[in-house]
Design an enzyme around this catalytic site. Structure first.
Site, PDB file in Angstrom:
ATOM      1  N   THR A   1      -5.790   1.936   9.655  1.00 32.55           N
ATOM      2  CA  THR A   1      -4.781   3.211   9.992  1.00 32.55           C
ATOM      3  C   THR A   1      -5.508   4.022  11.003  1.00 32.55           C
ATOM      4  O   THR A   1      -4.872   4.390  11.953  1.00 32.55           O
ATOM      5  CB  THR A   1      -4.209   3.848   8.900  1.00 32.55           C
ATOM      6  OG1 THR A   1      -3.481   2.666   8.179  1.00 32.55           O
ATOM      7  CG2 THR A   1      -3.208   4.765   9.593  1.00 32.55           C
TER       8      THR A   1
ATOM      9  N   ASP B   1      -0.544  -4.955   3.052  1.00 33.52           N
ATOM     10  CA  ASP B   1      -1.066  -3.914   3.680  1.00 33.52           C
ATOM     11  C   ASP B   1      -0.479  -3.767   4.969  1.00 33.52           C
ATOM     12  O   ASP B   1      -0.663  -4.616   6.100  1.00 33.52           O
ATOM     13  CB  ASP B   1      -2.445  -4.114   4.001  1.00 33.52           C
ATOM     14  CG  ASP B   1      -3.034  -2.728   4.466  1.00 33.52           C
ATOM     15  OD1 ASP B   1      -2.311  -1.723   4.946  1.00 33.52           O
ATOM     16  OD2 ASP B   1      -4.185  -2.135   4.139  1.00 33.52           O
TER      17      ASP B   1
ATOM     18  N   GLU C   1       0.900  -1.121   0.009  1.00 33.58           N
ATOM     19  CA  GLU C   1       0.128  -0.052  -0.100  1.00 33.58           C
ATOM     20  C   GLU C   1       0.713   1.228   0.027  1.00 33.58           C
ATOM     21  O   GLU C   1       0.668   2.224  -0.537  1.00 33.58           O
ATOM     22  CB  GLU C   1      -0.972   0.097   1.257  1.00 33.58           C
ATOM     23  CG  GLU C   1      -1.728   1.402   1.233  1.00 33.58           C
ATOM     24  CD  GLU C   1      -2.632   1.243   2.341  1.00 33.58           C
ATOM     25  OE1 GLU C   1      -3.912   2.043   2.427  1.00 33.58           O
ATOM     26  OE2 GLU C   1      -2.756   0.579   3.293  1.00 33.58           O
TER      27      GLU C   1
ATOM     28  N   ILE D   1      -0.792  -1.775   7.517  1.00 34.47           N
ATOM     29  CA  ILE D   1      -1.781  -1.490   8.815  1.00 34.47           C
ATOM     30  C   ILE D   1      -2.920  -1.350   8.072  1.00 34.47           C
ATOM     31  O   ILE D   1      -3.409  -0.227   7.479  1.00 34.47           O
ATOM     32  CB  ILE D   1      -1.412  -0.126   9.631  1.00 34.47           C
ATOM     33  CG1 ILE D   1       0.060  -0.403  10.182  1.00 34.47           C
ATOM     34  CG2 ILE D   1      -2.426  -0.213  10.645  1.00 34.47           C
ATOM     35  CD1 ILE D   1       0.535   0.695  11.184  1.00 34.47           C
ATOM     36  N   ASP D   2      -3.892  -2.470   8.076  1.00 32.71           N
ATOM     37  CA  ASP D   2      -5.288  -2.374   7.756  1.00 32.71           C
ATOM     38  C   ASP D   2      -6.177  -1.621   8.665  1.00 32.71           C
ATOM     39  O   ASP D   2      -6.332  -2.503   9.579  1.00 32.71           O
ATOM     40  CB  ASP D   2      -5.727  -3.329   6.851  1.00 32.71           C
ATOM     41  CG  ASP D   2      -7.148  -3.153   6.348  1.00 32.71           C
ATOM     42  OD1 ASP D   2      -7.162  -2.358   5.420  1.00 32.71           O
ATOM     43  OD2 ASP D   2      -8.007  -3.949   6.642  1.00 32.71           O
TER      44      ASP D   2
ATOM     45  N   ASP E   1      -5.992  -4.550   0.660  1.00 32.62           N
ATOM     46  CA  ASP E   1      -6.953  -4.617   1.921  1.00 32.62           C
ATOM     47  C   ASP E   1      -7.614  -5.885   1.897  1.00 32.62           C
ATOM     48  O   ASP E   1      -7.721  -6.492   3.063  1.00 32.62           O
ATOM     49  CB  ASP E   1      -8.094  -3.728   1.736  1.00 32.62           C
ATOM     50  CG  ASP E   1      -7.752  -2.114   1.760  1.00 32.62           C
ATOM     51  OD1 ASP E   1      -6.891  -1.893   2.379  1.00 32.62           O
ATOM     52  OD2 ASP E   1      -8.210  -1.388   0.848  1.00 32.62           O
TER      53      ASP E   1
END
Length: 268
Positions: free
Chosen positions: A90, A85, A69, A87-88, A212
């Site tokens: 955030t 990802d 990402e 940190i999905d 995601d």
């Protein structure tokens, strides 16, 4: 490398990345950048975590491609691509809410064959291999089946642009009276794993990106859920729907009639 071996590496990396985030997360992480809107944020730890994940992958498999990402798509020389990802969820991470996760999916020849979702604050590590089931803490996961739409607990999410939120609110007002209730968790990856674990019955959202749902989509599918878009399309940024067969079709038909793949005119 076999999917099980790719999964083992993804698990090790996701666990290490989770430990980094727990150790380094301050009381209120600093926003260093925004993406699609001022509310779509990036923290320094998003980038540091993705850098760690990329470095660990390259140390073991230097020829693999990586799509992340934050760092974009870096081509490789082989058949394998990692979809990351860091940190999905955030915004949840920023505010100290627990629904955020590290998501790592692994493609071979363009198909996701292994996936890990490390829901770090929850202490839950979801894993799946294509054809091998979805797992959490040694237990095989199975989505809820036989749930009619009017008894279904449905998770969803919202975009960041105001013009998109206008339409999403309109759609929600038509969905809410037709289902048991709605949940908004704030992480696509966690929501998909919640379908897999039977914590919600279904999920839909417009605006999710490949990173995601790459890993969480495999977890849900391997738990027996169907995942797709509207009118036979694969799940995509325009719309992702996930639920057990039967409920999937009911939810799909309800959403299709509401024309959810649109934005309101600017200024509406």
């Amino acid at each position: 490398m076999l999917p099980d071996d790719l999964l083992a590496l993804a698990k090790d990396i996701a666990v290490e990345a989770g430990e980094l985030l727990l150790a380094k997360r301050p009381a209120r992480p600093e926003v260093i950048d925004t993406k699609s809107s001022p509310t779509d944020v990036v923290t320094a730890l998003d980038r540091e975590t993705e850098d760690l994940i990329r470095a660990r992958i390259k140390a073991v498999r230097p020829g693999d491609a990586i799509l992340g990402e934050e760092g974009g798509d870096v081509p490789g020389q082989g058949r394998v691509r990692w979809v990351v990802d860091p940190i999905d969820g955030t915004v949840n991470f920023l505010y100290g809410l627990p629904a955020w996760a590290i998501s790592i999916g692994v493609e071979v020849d363009g198909e996701i064959v292994a996936g890990v979702v490390n829901a770090v604050p929850m202490g839950e590590l979801y894993t799946a291999v294509k054809g091998g089931g979805a797992w959490l803490a040694g237990e095989r996961l199975h989505c809820n089946t036989g749930v009619p739409l009017d008894r279904a607990l449905i998770a969803t999410g919202f975009g960041y642009a105001a013009s998109r939120r206008v339409v999403q609110a309109e759609v929600l007002t038509q969905v809410l009276p037709r289902v048991r209730d709605i949940r908004r968790g704030g992480s696509c990856a966690v929501d998909l794993c919640s379908v897999a674990a039977g914590r919600v019955d279904g999920y839909y959202e417009r605006g999710t990106q490949y990173w995601d749902h790459a890993a969480g989509g495999l977890v849900a599918a391997e738990a027996g859920a169907r995942i797709g878009g509207l009118r036979g399309k694969p799940y995509n940024p325009e719309l992702t729907i996930c639920a057990a067969p039967g409920l999937f079709e009911e939810l799909h038909d309800l959403l299709a009639a509401l024309d959810p793949e649109r934005d309101a005119p600017t200024g509406a």
